[in-house]
Design a protein around this motif. Structure first.
Motif, mmCIF file in Angstrom:
data_model
loop_
_atom_site.group_PDB
_atom_site.id
_atom_site.type_symbol
_atom_site.label_atom_id
_atom_site.label_comp_id
_atom_site.label_asym_id
_atom_site.label_seq_id
_atom_site.Cartn_x
_atom_site.Cartn_y
_atom_site.Cartn_z
ATOM 1 N N ILE A 137 31.437 -3.206 49.233
ATOM 2 C CA ILE A 137 30.966 -3.684 50.534
ATOM 3 C C ILE A 137 31.316 -5.156 50.731
ATOM 4 N N GLN A 142 31.618 -7.018 54.490
ATOM 5 C CA GLN A 142 30.431 -6.557 55.207
ATOM 6 C C GLN A 142 29.196 -7.209 54.560
ATOM 7 N N LYS A 144 26.472 -8.615 55.833
ATOM 8 C CA LYS A 144 25.140 -8.254 56.323
ATOM 9 C C LYS A 144 24.630 -7.004 55.618
ATOM 10 N N ILE A 145 25.522 -6.035 55.462
ATOM 11 C CA ILE A 145 25.137 -4.784 54.804
ATOM 12 C C ILE A 145 24.804 -5.040 53.336
ATOM 13 N N SER A 146 25.657 -5.798 52.642
ATOM 14 C CA SER A 146 25.422 -6.063 51.222
ATOM 15 C C SER A 146 24.153 -6.884 51.015
ATOM 16 N N SER A 149 21.069 -4.495 51.430
ATOM 17 C CA SER A 149 20.966 -3.564 50.303
ATOM 18 C C SER A 149 20.570 -4.302 49.030
ATOM 19 N N TYR A 192 21.810 3.828 51.670
ATOM 20 C CA TYR A 192 22.157 2.938 52.776
ATOM 21 C C TYR A 192 23.611 2.465 52.669
ATOM 22 N N LEU A 193 24.058 2.109 51.464
ATOM 23 C CA LEU A 193 25.445 1.677 51.281
ATOM 24 C C LEU A 193 26.424 2.817 51.524
ATOM 25 N N SER A 196 26.671 3.430 55.170
ATOM 26 C CA SER A 196 27.406 2.348 55.823
ATOM 27 C C SER A 196 28.911 2.544 55.673
#
Length: 464
Positions: A137, A142, A144-146, A149, A192-193, A196
């Motif tokens: 990620i 990415q 924001k995603i990492s 999480s 979630y990852l 995504s």
């Protein structure tokens, strides 16, 4: 055009957010654990989470390698590398976790460290897989995603079970299942990852290229060995204290270390953002400017923040820990703040080694120090003094940091000035610990003078 918040600054801030939330949770939940759990139960709970960090070694760094290699790939090749990395990670997480579990059952079933259960097997497998996913990620930028999480997997999973203690502190079922609650929260972060990546389109037309194992194999051995050394440096002292000195000493040592370790949230945020950039600019003058700007940014920001709050740490700890506070906490907390700061600087420099495929050099350096370090820890256990443990850790961090700076001096602007600032910073905290307050204040004025004289305004404004 230089702006106050460029893309680089925003990415660091985004990567920083989970750590900031983690600090808030830690300040709220540690007193709950201390007040509502026995030292034995809380020590075992912490040890279980510490042991899950073995996933940092056992994932063989394939996620990190993929995040570096992915920078210059086309979209189709990125998808192939990602799916291949996930395939290898799932396979490794199952096989390696099972082997570790069987090994622990056979040789460490009756020990003073922790109770070995199937929950540990599941948690270790999840950690190995998650680490690779998070690196992927980050590799596709990415952040924001990492960040979200990361907050869920590491911070929320450890802290949230404290809320269940507040709901019913006499419920023995909750006491025995705190770690299981943590694993459920960690599983949410993994899903979630995966969702995504699916939502971003990286699971469309899945292809697995098994020939990528050659890339992983070539760089994995040195990265993994270096990660193994890091585990020894970061966790062996805790295991030794838990086994030989008991849960009470373990808690007394671990709590100040837990608090001070929150410093690493900023260095980790910087590393997450600059590692792809350093890899992309490998070997050119731009890489030197990027690295120097980020290293000095961390030193200025965190170094002077720690110095500013130095007179207030006692008040803060008394207010926070209340009845659980004692002077031992304050003294050892100052040492841990210093060594964590030095360790964070070292980790930023290590990212430069990795970006330039020089991880072998760093591993060789740590190979020469690992045996004396282990022997010193065993001597500390024999002497039964927690301060000796802390000073050994501090000495190790200082020596390794100076050597790393000198070795990578061609990538660091004014490296001699940086070394001088580090020495002065250490003097400030050591003199404070030894109650030489006048000398500590004098060192503050010296470091301010050196910093103002050689402030890196140009590279900082260019980068941030």
């Amino acid at each position: 055009m230089v702006t106050l918040f460029n893309k680089h600054s925003k990415n660091i801030f985004i990567s920083l957010m989970p750590g900031l939330f983690s600090i808030f949770l830690t300040f709220f939940t540690i007193p709950i654990f201390l007040n509502y759990l026995s030292k034995e139960i809380y020590a075992n709970y912490l040890i279980q989470h510490f042991l899950l960090s073995l996933g940092m070694i056992l994932n063989l760094q394939i996620g990190k390698i993929a995040s570096i290699k992915i920078q210059k790939m086309s979209l189709i090749k990125k998808k192939t590398l990602i799916s291949t990395t996930i395939f290898f990670s799932i396979t490794l997480s199952i096989i390696i976790s099972l082997c570790v579990y069987i090994f622990l059952i056979l040789f460490f079933k009756n020990n003073n460290l922790l109770e070995i259960t199937s929950s540990f097997l599941i948690g270790l497998s999840m950690t190995i897989f998650y680490i690779s996913l998070e690196f992927i990620i980050k590799g596709i930028n990415q952040f924001k995603i990492s960040s979200f999480s990361n907050f869920v997997f590491y911070s929320l999973s450890i802290s949230l079970p404290a809320i269940f203690l507040l709901s019913d502190i006499n419920n023995i079922i909750i006491f025995k299942n705190l770690f299981h609650i943590s694993l459920i929260i960690k599983l949410i972060a993994i899903f979630y990852l995966l969702f995504s990546l699916f939502n971003l389109g990286y699971f469309k037309k899945l292809r697995i290229n098994l020939s990528y194992y050659k890339i992983f194999l070539r760089r994995s051995k040195w990265m993994t060995l270096n990660s193994f050394y890091n585990q020894i440096y970061e966790y062996l002292d805790k295991y030794i204290i838990k086994i030989f000195l008991g849960p009470s000493m373990f808690i007394l040592f671990t709590i100040p270390q837990q608090i001070s370790s929150k410093l690493t949230i900023i260095s980790n945020a910087i590393i997450a953002v600059i590692l792809p950039k350093l890899s992309l600019n490998k070997g050119n003058i731009r890489q030197k400017k990027i690295f120097s700007a980020n290293l000095y940014f961390f030193f200025y920001l965190m170094g002077f923040t720690l110095i500013f709050f130095l007179p207030f740490y006692k008040t803060i700890l008394e207010w926070w820990l209340k009845e659980s506070y004692n002077e031992y906490f304050l003294d050892i907390f100052k040492i841990f703040l210093l060594l964590t700061f030095l360790g964070s600087c070292s980790k930023i420099i290590i990212s430069l080694y990795e970006a330039n495929s020089l991880e072998k050099k760093n591993t060789i350096l740590e190979t020469f120090t690992i045996i004396p370090f282990i022997l010193a820890l065993l001597l500390c256990a024999y002497l039964e003094n927690l301060f000796y443990f802390a000073f050994i850790l501090l000495l190790k961090e200082f020596i390794l940091l100076i050597i790393r700076i000198i070795y990578m001096k061609n990538f660091i602007l004014n490296y001699k000035t940086l070394i001088l600032q580090i020495i002065l910073f250490c003097l400030i905290f050591i003199c404070s610990f030894l109650k030489y307050f006048n000398l500590s204040i004098f060192s503050v004025f010296l470091i301010l003078f050196v910093t103002i004289y050689d402030f890196k305004i140009k590279i900082l404004t260019d980068e941030f």
